[in-house]
Design an enzyme around this catalytic site. Structure first.
Site, mmCIF file in Angstrom:
data_model
loop_
_atom_site.group_PDB
_atom_site.id
_atom_site.type_symbol
_atom_site.label_atom_id
_atom_site.label_comp_id
_atom_site.label_asym_id
_atom_site.label_seq_id
_atom_site.Cartn_x
_atom_site.Cartn_y
_atom_site.Cartn_z
ATOM 1 N N LYS A 1 -1.438 10.791 4.225
ATOM 2 C CA LYS A 1 -1.432 11.791 5.301
ATOM 3 C C LYS A 1 -0.038 11.959 5.940
ATOM 4 O O LYS A 1 0.446 13.075 6.102
ATOM 5 C CB LYS A 1 -2.448 11.413 6.399
ATOM 6 N N ARG B 1 -10.802 10.979 14.406
ATOM 7 C CA ARG B 1 -11.290 9.887 13.579
ATOM 8 C C ARG B 1 -12.728 9.511 13.896
ATOM 9 O O ARG B 1 -13.264 8.597 13.275
ATOM 10 C CB ARG B 1 -10.435 8.655 13.876
ATOM 11 N N ARG C 1 3.727 -0.585 0.826
ATOM 12 C CA ARG C 1 4.402 0.395 1.699
ATOM 13 C C ARG C 1 5.466 -0.288 2.553
ATOM 14 O O ARG C 1 5.280 -1.411 3.028
ATOM 15 C CB ARG C 1 3.380 1.068 2.627
ATOM 16 N N ARG D 1 4.295 -2.661 8.063
ATOM 17 C CA ARG D 1 3.469 -2.521 9.250
ATOM 18 C C ARG D 1 2.592 -3.754 9.446
ATOM 19 O O ARG D 1 2.134 -4.341 8.483
ATOM 20 C CB ARG D 1 2.591 -1.262 9.134
ATOM 21 N N ARG E 1 -9.704 -1.820 7.641
ATOM 22 C CA ARG E 1 -9.440 -0.434 8.081
ATOM 23 C C ARG E 1 -10.232 0.537 7.215
ATOM 24 O O ARG E 1 -10.743 1.535 7.696
ATOM 25 C CB ARG E 1 -7.944 -0.122 8.006
HETATM 26 P P1 AP5 Z 1 1.200 7.209 3.975
HETATM 27 O O1 AP5 Z 1 1.685 8.611 3.944
HETATM 28 O O2 AP5 Z 1 1.878 6.251 4.848
HETATM 29 O O3 AP5 Z 1 -0.410 7.190 4.176
HETATM 30 P P2 AP5 Z 1 -1.299 7.477 5.463
HETATM 31 O O4 AP5 Z 1 -2.496 8.241 4.995
HETATM 32 O O5 AP5 Z 1 -0.475 8.075 6.543
HETATM 33 O O6 AP5 Z 1 -1.766 5.998 5.801
HETATM 34 P P3 AP5 Z 1 -1.828 5.216 7.188
HETATM 35 O O7 AP5 Z 1 -1.934 3.782 6.864
HETATM 36 O O8 AP5 Z 1 -0.723 5.631 8.105
HETATM 37 O O9 AP5 Z 1 -3.184 5.765 7.755
HETATM 38 P P4 AP5 Z 1 -4.060 5.177 8.845
HETATM 39 O O10 AP5 Z 1 -4.943 6.326 9.132
HETATM 40 O O11 AP5 Z 1 -4.752 3.935 8.514
HETATM 41 O O12 AP5 Z 1 -3.024 4.717 9.991
HETATM 42 P P5 AP5 Z 1 -2.570 5.383 11.364
HETATM 43 O O13 AP5 Z 1 -1.154 5.111 11.552
HETATM 44 O O14 AP5 Z 1 -3.073 6.765 11.443
HETATM 45 O O15 AP5 Z 1 1.252 6.683 2.446
HETATM 46 C C1 AP5 Z 1 0.850 5.354 2.129
HETATM 47 C C2 AP5 Z 1 1.699 4.804 0.990
HETATM 48 O O16 AP5 Z 1 1.362 5.466 -0.225
HETATM 49 C C3 AP5 Z 1 3.209 5.011 1.161
HETATM 50 O O17 AP5 Z 1 3.880 3.886 0.677
HETATM 51 C C4 AP5 Z 1 3.502 6.264 0.317
HETATM 52 O O18 AP5 Z 1 4.816 6.237 -0.200
HETATM 53 C C5 AP5 Z 1 2.479 6.144 -0.807
HETATM 54 N N1 AP5 Z 1 1.972 7.434 -1.279
HETATM 55 C C6 AP5 Z 1 1.547 8.458 -0.501
HETATM 56 N N2 AP5 Z 1 1.088 9.473 -1.242
HETATM 57 C C7 AP5 Z 1 1.210 9.078 -2.528
HETATM 58 C C8 AP5 Z 1 0.867 9.699 -3.772
HETATM 59 N N3 AP5 Z 1 0.303 10.918 -3.830
HETATM 60 N N4 AP5 Z 1 1.120 9.016 -4.913
HETATM 61 C C9 AP5 Z 1 1.667 7.760 -4.862
HETATM 62 N N5 AP5 Z 1 1.999 7.127 -3.720
HETATM 63 C C10 AP5 Z 1 1.768 7.777 -2.553
HETATM 64 O O19 AP5 Z 1 -3.424 4.518 12.410
HETATM 65 C C11 AP5 Z 1 -3.119 3.172 12.644
HETATM 66 C C12 AP5 Z 1 -4.039 2.606 13.713
HETATM 67 O O20 AP5 Z 1 -3.846 3.323 14.954
HETATM 68 C C13 AP5 Z 1 -5.544 2.705 13.450
HETATM 69 O O21 AP5 Z 1 -6.005 1.649 12.638
HETATM 70 C C14 AP5 Z 1 -6.105 2.671 14.874
HETATM 71 O O22 AP5 Z 1 -6.096 1.371 15.381
HETATM 72 C C15 AP5 Z 1 -5.080 3.485 15.657
HETATM 73 N N6 AP5 Z 1 -5.423 4.921 15.685
HETATM 74 C C16 AP5 Z 1 -4.673 5.947 15.184
HETATM 75 N N7 AP5 Z 1 -5.292 7.118 15.347
HETATM 76 C C17 AP5 Z 1 -6.459 6.859 15.980
HETATM 77 C C18 AP5 Z 1 -7.562 7.655 16.400
HETATM 78 N N8 AP5 Z 1 -7.565 8.996 16.218
HETATM 79 N N9 AP5 Z 1 -8.618 7.049 16.977
HETATM 80 C C19 AP5 Z 1 -8.633 5.716 17.188
HETATM 81 N N10 AP5 Z 1 -7.633 4.884 16.793
HETATM 82 C C20 AP5 Z 1 -6.551 5.454 16.191
HETATM 83 MG MG MG Z 2 0.208 7.391 8.452
#
Ligand code: AP5
Ligand code: MG
Length: 220
Positions: free
Chosen positions: A15, A91, A130, A163, A174
């Site tokens: 994402k 979410r 990552r 991270r 997660r």
């Molecule tokens: P990346 O682009 O980093 O993936 P992502 O989908 O952004 O993954 P996240 O881990 O950031 O998602 P998340 O939803 O768990 O975390 P968030 O920060 O939102 O890509 C991942 C890896 O894959 C990279 O190394 C990239 O290079 C590689 N890659 C990508 N695409 C590829 C492809 N097509 N082919 C090959 N490789 C690829 O949330 C973190 C925490 O914050 C949550 O756990 C929660 O505690 C809190 N939080 C955030 N939002 C909320 C909410 N709305 N409600 C409640 N709690 C929340």
């Molecule tokens: Mg992300």
């Protein structure tokens, strides 16, 4: 280009990677609630900052009321008038309902909710390899998208970090939380005819092309 987009998908679906690219290409602002909370944790060493840090390290969700408040504030900023890419929000169904009510009050509507589909094993492999730049937030992958120089950001030349929630055990938790709390949001958008599914296992460039196509078709 005018678009109000929601990016859905499990942790590690890509994402953030796709949203950053789409922002560069279209100018539509990328809003990641995860990034916003990581900033709060870094800057605020008070009770709230500590509470959020602890929740994120366990891979649980931050309470809806707090997330909604943060998003409402961010969406009220001027750069969001012509659109936004919400990454990692909503979410829960309660968040999706809140977002809809908030946009209604501004006479706006979600253009599309794009779901990036990636299986659990791919998620685990991607997230344990990552790395991110602590300065600019650029996202790398030691296997599929390595930096030019050994674990240094190509742009900032600072050491990349992992991270706190990217340990295998936390990643699996997660993913479980995603299935339980966020999968119902898919149905929410499907029922409104807004859901678009994209295979998240194809290369980054291919995914980005598909998203641009969706934006062109659904935007006015
Ligand atoms: P990346 O682009 O980093 O993936 P992502 O989908 O952004 O993954 P996240 O881990 O950031 O998602 P998340 O939803 O768990 O975390 P968030 O920060 O939102 O890509 C991942 C890896 O894959 C990279 O190394 C990239 O290079 C590689 N890659 C990508 N695409 C590829 C492809 N097509 N082919 C090959 N490789 C690829 O949330 C973190 C925490 O914050 C949550 O756990 C929660 O505690 C809190 N939080 C955030 N939002 C909320 C909410 N709305 N409600 C409640 N709690 C929340
Ligand atoms: Mg992300």
């Amino acid at each position: 280009m005018m678009a109000y987009l929601v990016f859905l998908g499990p942790p590690g679906a890509g994402k953030g990677t796709y949203a950053k690219r789409i922002q560069e290409i279209t100018g539509i602002p990328h809003i990641s609630t995860g990034d916003i909370f990581r900033e709060i944790v870094k800057k605020e060493n008070d009770e709230l900052g500590k509470k959020i840090k602890e929740i994120m390290e366990r891979g649980e969700l931050v309470p809806d009321e707090l997330v909604n408040e943060v998003v409402k504030r961010r969406l009220s900023e001027k750069d969001c008038e012509k659109g936004f890419i919400l990454d990692g929000y909503p979410r829960t169904v309660a968040q999706a309902q809140f977002l809809e009510d908030f946009l209604d009050s501004q006479e706006k509507k979600i253009t599309a909710a794009i779901l990036f589909e990636v299986p659990e094993e791919v998620v685990v492999q991607r997230l344990t390899s990552r790395r991110i730049c602590p300065k600019c937030g650029r996202i790398y992958n030691l296997l599929s998208l390595p930096p030019k120089e050994d674990e240094l950001c190509d742009d900032c030349k600072v050491k990349l970090i992992q991270r706190d929630d990217d340990k295998e055990e936390t990643v699996r938790h997660r993913y479980k939380v995603y299935l339980e709390k966020t999968e119902p949001v898919i149905e929410y958008y499907e029922n409104k005819g807004l859901l678009k599914r994209v295979d998240g296992t194809i290369g980054i460039d291919n995914v980005v092309s598909k998203v641009l196509e969706i934006i062109r078709w659904s935007g006015k």
